[in-house]
Design an enzyme around this catalytic site. Structure first.
Site, PDB file in Angstrom:
ATOM      1  N   SER A  19     -56.762  69.106  20.324  1.00 27.12           N
ATOM      2  CA  SER A  19     -57.605  69.151  19.140  1.00 27.12           C
ATOM      3  C   SER A  19     -57.521  70.524  18.473  1.00 27.12           C
ATOM      4  CB  SER A  19     -59.039  68.747  19.504  1.00 27.12           C
ATOM      5  OG  SER A  19     -59.794  68.491  18.342  1.00 27.12           O
ATOM      6  N   ASP A  30     -57.353  57.596  16.389  1.00 27.29           N
ATOM      7  CA  ASP A  30     -58.165  58.817  16.372  1.00 27.29           C
ATOM      8  C   ASP A  30     -58.982  58.864  15.078  1.00 27.29           C
ATOM      9  OD1 ASP A  30     -59.176  61.442  16.418  1.00 27.29           O
ATOM     10  OD2 ASP A  30     -57.374  62.215  17.400  1.00 27.29           O
ATOM     11  N   HIS A  82     -59.602  59.904  20.014  1.00 26.79           N
ATOM     12  CA  HIS A  82     -59.529  61.362  20.185  1.00 26.79           C
ATOM     13  C   HIS A  82     -59.765  61.683  21.658  1.00 26.79           C
ATOM     14  CE1 HIS A  82     -59.284  65.311  18.428  1.00 26.79           C
ATOM     15  NE2 HIS A  82     -60.359  65.691  19.076  1.00 26.79           N
TER      16      HIS A  82
END
Length: 119
Positions: A6, A61, A93
């Site tokens: 991320s 995601d 995610h």
């Protein structure tokens, strides 16, 4: 090798492509760079060898859209970075085992073999 998940992957790309181009590679999992990222500006002026990018992203995601990761990959490739983008259908995610195994294989290929230790 430098990398992250991320926002950590975004930071890793900044460090690798702007400041530490002598790395063996960089990985970014569920990550992206902004459209006007300073990374792109730095790469336009770059004339040295760049670390390879290993990127993974899930198509489901909802926090970091797959299209953002895909666009980042295309932009970096157009600026001379050797990239690979591994797509994971229905992955949100998060990480999954297959992704981690692919990453491990890539890391093992990128790092030098350790010399045998003398007794």
């Amino acid at each position: 090798i430098l990398g992250g998940f991320s926002m950590g992957g975004g930071m890793a790309m900044h460090l690798a492509f702007r400041f530490h181009q002598d790395l063996a590679g960089v990985f970014a999992l569920s990550s992206f760079l902004n459209k006007d990222s300073a990374v792109y500006q730095a790469l336009k002026r770059n004339e040295s060898a760049l670390p390879e990018l290993f990127q993974c992203h899930g198509t489901a995601d909802e926090l970091v859209l797959y299209s953002w990761g895909e666009e980042t990959n295309k932009m970096l490739k157009s600026l001379g970075v050797s990239t690979s983008l591994h797509t994971f259908p229905n992955l949100n995610h998060e990480l999954n085992r297959t992704e981690i195994e692919k990453l491990k294989s890539w890391i093992v290929k990128k790092l030098p073999v350790e010399a045998p230790k003398a007794n």
